[in-house]
Structures are given as structure tokens and as C-alpha cells.
Design an enzyme around this catalytic site. Structure first.
Site, mmCIF file in Angstrom:
data_model
loop_
_atom_site.group_PDB
_atom_site.id
_atom_site.type_symbol
_atom_site.label_atom_id
_atom_site.label_comp_id
_atom_site.label_asym_id
_atom_site.label_seq_id
_atom_site.Cartn_x
_atom_site.Cartn_y
_atom_site.Cartn_z
ATOM 1 N N ARG A 1 -0.951 0.549 9.529
ATOM 2 C CA ARG A 1 -0.799 1.075 8.171
ATOM 3 C C ARG A 1 0.361 2.076 8.091
ATOM 4 O O ARG A 1 1.155 2.061 7.160
ATOM 5 C CB ARG A 1 -2.130 1.718 7.759
ATOM 6 C CG ARG A 1 -2.072 2.690 6.622
ATOM 7 C CD ARG A 1 -1.756 2.058 5.281
ATOM 8 N NE ARG A 1 -0.953 2.984 4.502
ATOM 9 C CZ ARG A 1 -0.378 2.703 3.353
ATOM 10 N NH1 ARG A 1 -0.484 1.502 2.830
ATOM 11 N NH2 ARG A 1 0.321 3.593 2.727
ATOM 12 N N CYS B 1 -5.392 -1.189 4.912
ATOM 13 C CA CYS B 1 -6.114 -0.025 5.389
ATOM 14 C C CYS B 1 -7.578 -0.241 5.050
ATOM 15 O O CYS B 1 -7.910 -0.644 3.944
ATOM 16 C CB CYS B 1 -5.573 1.236 4.719
ATOM 17 S SG CYS B 1 -6.563 2.686 5.084
ATOM 18 N N ARG C 1 -3.518 1.943 -0.539
ATOM 19 C CA ARG C 1 -2.855 3.238 -0.496
ATOM 20 C C ARG C 1 -1.403 3.019 -0.889
ATOM 21 O O ARG C 1 -0.555 2.754 -0.043
ATOM 22 C CB ARG C 1 -2.912 3.816 0.927
ATOM 23 C CG ARG C 1 -4.296 4.159 1.398
ATOM 24 C CD ARG C 1 -4.216 5.318 2.344
ATOM 25 N NE ARG C 1 -5.164 5.182 3.434
ATOM 26 C CZ ARG C 1 -5.078 5.859 4.565
ATOM 27 N NH1 ARG C 1 -4.072 6.661 4.782
ATOM 28 N NH2 ARG C 1 -5.989 5.718 5.501
ATOM 29 N N PRO C 2 -1.092 3.103 -2.178
ATOM 30 C CA PRO C 2 0.267 2.781 -2.615
ATOM 31 C C PRO C 2 1.296 3.732 -2.019
ATOM 32 O O PRO C 2 0.993 4.885 -1.700
ATOM 33 C CB PRO C 2 0.194 2.924 -4.142
ATOM 34 C CG PRO C 2 -1.039 3.699 -4.417
ATOM 35 C CD PRO C 2 -1.976 3.460 -3.277
ATOM 36 N N ILE C 3 2.516 3.221 -1.850
ATOM 37 C CA ILE C 3 3.572 4.034 -1.224
ATOM 38 C C ILE C 3 4.618 4.467 -2.247
ATOM 39 O O ILE C 3 5.739 4.802 -1.887
ATOM 40 C CB ILE C 3 4.234 3.272 -0.055
ATOM 41 C CG1 ILE C 3 4.870 1.961 -0.543
ATOM 42 C CG2 ILE C 3 3.239 3.003 1.057
ATOM 43 C CD1 ILE C 3 5.837 1.369 0.450
ATOM 44 N N ASP C 4 4.223 4.502 -3.530
ATOM 45 C CA ASP C 4 5.201 4.869 -4.555
ATOM 46 C C ASP C 4 5.737 6.295 -4.349
ATOM 47 O O ASP C 4 6.902 6.573 -4.645
ATOM 48 C CB ASP C 4 4.616 4.701 -5.963
ATOM 49 C CG ASP C 4 3.252 5.374 -6.131
ATOM 50 O OD1 ASP C 4 2.628 5.682 -5.112
ATOM 51 O OD2 ASP C 4 2.828 5.577 -7.276
ATOM 52 N N LEU C 5 4.903 7.204 -3.812
ATOM 53 C CA LEU C 5 5.369 8.574 -3.584
ATOM 54 C C LEU C 5 6.461 8.610 -2.518
ATOM 55 O O LEU C 5 7.412 9.391 -2.612
ATOM 56 C CB LEU C 5 4.210 9.486 -3.181
ATOM 57 C CG LEU C 5 3.143 9.750 -4.250
ATOM 58 C CD1 LEU C 5 2.016 10.595 -3.672
ATOM 59 C CD2 LEU C 5 3.753 10.447 -5.455
#
Length: 233
Positions: A57, A81, A86-90
Site C-alpha cells: 500500500r 488496503c 485510502r485516496p492519494i489526492d492529498l
């Protein structure tokens, strides 16, 4: 590029996956007794194939380093996960602020940055991964980067220690504001991996649930204050 010696590194499948990714990229990664020895002097490529990304992950943390090192990175979306999406936009938002152009495909991400520049990054949530990717990429940026609402977990402090050992100027880890102001690379760095706070807390909670006594050694009580307090009460 530098050679790194990681002491106290656990023998986990995620560690094996990370070592396989490093080898694919052209680095050397091997176990030397109790330590992990990594040499990143001559990485040859900046893409990570789907099968390697999907094994771990946290493989998305390679985005920041590859962008910093090569000015581009091509990865597939990271593996699943057990805790759910768990989005990775940040992560992508932080890298864009540092100057990256990002193309998102159905299953892939391509980042390019001919020139990373310092930025003020305000995270909507104190994401550990986004904080880490931003810290690492900012080491290669010109000027100062300040991360607001940064994650405050002990792992962020460990990453700061490692980046400073490599020659970066990073401060503020453990607080909501982290500042990165430059990088004078060193050729060797060593780091002792801290004891796993989640494993330690799990053993303590298991003993509380089952009754009896347990003594957990070689751990950092200050890392699990929030668990110790309710256990005491």
C-alpha cells in the site's frame, strides 16, 4: 545518491516489497546481518510496474523521491488496503504545489517537474503519507517549503532524522508545521528504526483484555501515551 544503513529493520513482507522496488529501479538493497544496506548511487529508471506497486500500500511513497531525483515518476495506483480505500489526492495536491504536472490515468500516475520550487502546502487532513511525500520532494525544491497541518506521528520525526542525516535542512516534525529549506547531499547515512509502537500497544491491550501480566521491552512509552493513559485508568 547515497548509501544507507538501516539498523533494527524488521523482516516483513512490506520491507521485501520495498527492496524489490529499489532493485527494479537500479539500486542495491540487501540484508547485512541485522541491518539493511541500500545504495542509491546509480538508479536507472523512474517507473514502477503494476505488480510491484500492488504488493505494498505504501509504495506511493516512491512518488516524491523519484520526482525529486529524476524530475519524473511513473507509477500505477498503489495496492489495496485491508482498511478500505485510502485516496492519494492529498499526495498529488502537495506535489502539484511543488511544481509537478500530474496525469492521472485509469490505473497509472505520471508526474513530471522540470523544476521543483518551494511552496506553502496546507493539507486538508494530516495525512502521514502525503506529509512524507511532500517532505521528501521538497528536499529537491528551490527555496523554502512549509507544510501546514502536517501529520505528527513518530514516523514523521524519524523521517526528519533520516533526511537531516542525508544532508537536508528539515525542522518541525512532531508539530503541525514542518519547514524544509534545502539539501546538501551526503554520501552516507545511518538510521536506527524505532520499535513498532502499534505492535507494542497491541501486546499491552491484549494483556489488558486477557488478564495477567506482560512486559514489553525495547519500546518507546512516549510513542503510545494515548494508549497507556486509558490502560492505567
Amino acid at each position: 545518491g547515497a548509501d544507507t544503513e538501516l539498523l533494527n529493520c524488521p523482516n516483513l513482507s512490506d520491507v521485501d516489497a520495498a527492496m524489490d522496488i529499489l532493485r527494479y529501479l537500479g539500486c542495491t538493497a540487501a540484508r547485512c546481518g541485522d541491518a539493511l544496506c541500500i545504495d542509491t548511487t546509480a538508479p536507472a529508471r523512474c517507473d514502477i510496474p503494476r505488480e510491484l506497486m500492488h504488493r505494498m500500500r505504501s509504495s506511493v511513497i516512491f512518488l516524491g523521491p523519484l520526482l525529486a531525483r529524476f524530475g519524473e515518476a511513473e507509477v500505477s495506483l498503489p495496492g489495496g488496503c485491508e482498511l478500505g480505500p485510502r485516496p492519494i489526492d492529498l499526495h498529488l495536491h502537495a506535489l502539484r504545489l511543488l511544481g509537478a504536472e500530474i496525469e492521472e490515468g485509469e490505473d497509472s500516475i505520471v508526474c513530471r517537474a522540470s523544476h521543483l520550487r518551494g511552496a506553502e502546502i496546507s493539507l486538508a487532513l494530516p495525512s502521514v503519507g502525503a506529509t512524507e511525500n511532500a517532505m521528501i520532494a521538497a528536499c529537491a525544491a528551490e527555496g523554502t517549503t512549509v507544510i501546514y497541518n502536517a501529520a505528527r506521528e513518530p514516523e514523521i520525526e524519524t523521517l526528519q532524522s533520516y533526511l537531516c542525516a542525508l544532508g537536508a535542512d528539515v525542522s518541525g516534525a512532531g508539530s503541525p508545521v514542518i519547514r524544509i529549506t534545502g539539501f546538501s547531499p551526503r554520501s552516507h547515512a545511518g538510521l536506527r528504526i524505532p520499535p513498532d509502537r502499534i505492535a507494542a500497544a497491541t501486546y499491552l491491550c491484549a494483556a489488558a483484555a486477557a488478564g495477567g501480566d506482560v512486559c514489553v521491552e525495547k519500546m518507546c512509552p512516549e510513542h503510545i501515551r494515548t494508549v497507556i493513559a486509558p490502560l492505567r485508568s
